[in-house]
Design a protein around this motif. Structure first.
Motif, PDB file in Angstrom:
ATOM      1  N   GLU A  46       0.695  -1.145   0.057  1.00  0.00           N
ATOM      2  CA  GLU A  46       0.050   0.098  -0.232  1.00  0.00           C
ATOM      3  C   GLU A  46       0.954   1.356  -0.253  1.00  0.00           C
ATOM      4  OE1 GLU A  46      -3.040   0.237   3.088  1.00  0.00           O
ATOM      5  OE2 GLU A  46      -4.155  -1.419   2.101  1.00  0.00           O
ATOM      6  N   ASN A  47       2.063   1.039   0.597  1.00  0.00           N
ATOM      7  CA  ASN A  47       2.910   2.358   0.704  1.00  0.00           C
ATOM      8  C   ASN A  47       3.779   2.416  -0.480  1.00  0.00           C
ATOM      9  OD1 ASN A  47       1.877   3.731   3.192  1.00  0.00           O
ATOM     10  ND2 ASN A  47       2.671   1.835   4.213  1.00  0.00           N
ATOM     11  N   GLY A  48       3.744   1.513  -1.554  1.00  0.00           N
ATOM     12  CA  GLY A  48       4.609   1.557  -2.539  1.00  0.00           C
ATOM     13  C   GLY A  48       6.130   1.341  -2.357  1.00  0.00           C
ATOM     14  N   LYS A  49       6.264   0.432  -1.200  1.00  0.00           N
ATOM     15  CA  LYS A  49       7.507  -0.043  -0.824  1.00  0.00           C
ATOM     16  C   LYS A  49       7.917  -1.348  -1.310  1.00  0.00           C
ATOM     17  CE  LYS A  49       7.600   2.833   3.068  1.00  0.00           C
ATOM     18  NZ  LYS A  49       7.579   3.042   4.734  1.00  0.00           N
ATOM     19  N   LYS A  50       6.810  -2.045  -2.000  1.00  0.00           N
ATOM     20  CA  LYS A  50       7.308  -3.435  -2.093  1.00  0.00           C
ATOM     21  C   LYS A  50       6.694  -3.879  -3.606  1.00  0.00           C
ATOM     22  CE  LYS A  50       6.530  -8.264  -0.278  1.00  0.00           C
ATOM     23  NZ  LYS A  50       7.725  -8.551  -0.684  1.00  0.00           N
ATOM     24  N   ASP A  51       7.312  -4.273  -4.481  1.00  0.00           N
ATOM     25  CA  ASP A  51       6.747  -4.944  -5.582  1.00  0.00           C
ATOM     26  C   ASP A  51       6.294  -6.426  -5.301  1.00  0.00           C
ATOM     27  OD1 ASP A  51       6.223  -5.467  -8.141  1.00  0.00           O
ATOM     28  OD2 ASP A  51       8.280  -5.137  -9.052  1.00  0.00           O
ATOM     29  N   PHE A  52       5.688  -7.183  -5.927  1.00  0.00           N
ATOM     30  CA  PHE A  52       5.090  -8.222  -5.670  1.00  0.00           C
ATOM     31  C   PHE A  52       4.740  -9.191  -7.039  1.00  0.00           C
ATOM     32  CE2 PHE A  52       1.826  -4.967  -5.973  1.00  0.00           C
ATOM     33  CZ  PHE A  52       0.944  -5.499  -7.191  1.00  0.00           C
ATOM     34  N   GLN A  53       4.374 -10.505  -6.724  1.00  0.00           N
ATOM     35  CA  GLN A  53       3.938 -11.287  -7.667  1.00  0.00           C
ATOM     36  C   GLN A  53       2.489 -11.343  -8.087  1.00  0.00           C
ATOM     37  OE1 GLN A  53       5.798 -15.024  -6.721  1.00  0.00           O
ATOM     38  NE2 GLN A  53       7.774 -14.415  -6.539  1.00  0.00           N
ATOM     39  N   TYR A  54       2.335 -11.943  -9.175  1.00  0.00           N
ATOM     40  CA  TYR A  54       0.864 -12.199  -9.528  1.00  0.00           C
ATOM     41  C   TYR A  54       0.215 -12.881  -8.517  1.00  0.00           C
ATOM     42  CZ  TYR A  54      -2.914 -13.787 -12.269  1.00  0.00           C
ATOM     43  OH  TYR A  54      -4.356 -14.230 -12.770  1.00  0.00           O
TER      44      TYR A  54
END
Length: 74
Positions: A46-54
């Motif tokens: 939510e804070n744009g600090k982590k990319d993530f997988q599908y």
């Protein structure tokens, strides 16, 4: 890969995720308890600090009770 472009996308997704969660009157704890994503990871997304997988996108959608496409409509 364009890091600046990707960062903007991650931040925009996180902002949209927070808006949807708040609109549904759900806390991060509520969402985390309904899916296989920790509250900490949810907060970082939510804070744009982590990319993530599908697969994380699928889990978050499940936790919100929404379709994955709803999370991408911003």
């Amino acid at each position: 890969m364009n890091n600046d472009r990707d960062k903007v996308r991650i931040v925009n997704f996180g902002n949209n995720l927070r808006k949807l969660r708040e609109k549904l009157n759900l806390s991060q704890d509520d969402v985390a308890s309904n899916c296989d994503v920790t509250k900490g990871n949810l907060s970082n997304i939510e804070n744009g600090k982590k990319d993530f997988q599908y697969t994380t996108l699928l889990e978050i959608a499940k936790g919100l009770g929404l379709e994955p496409k709803d999370l991408l409509d911003f």
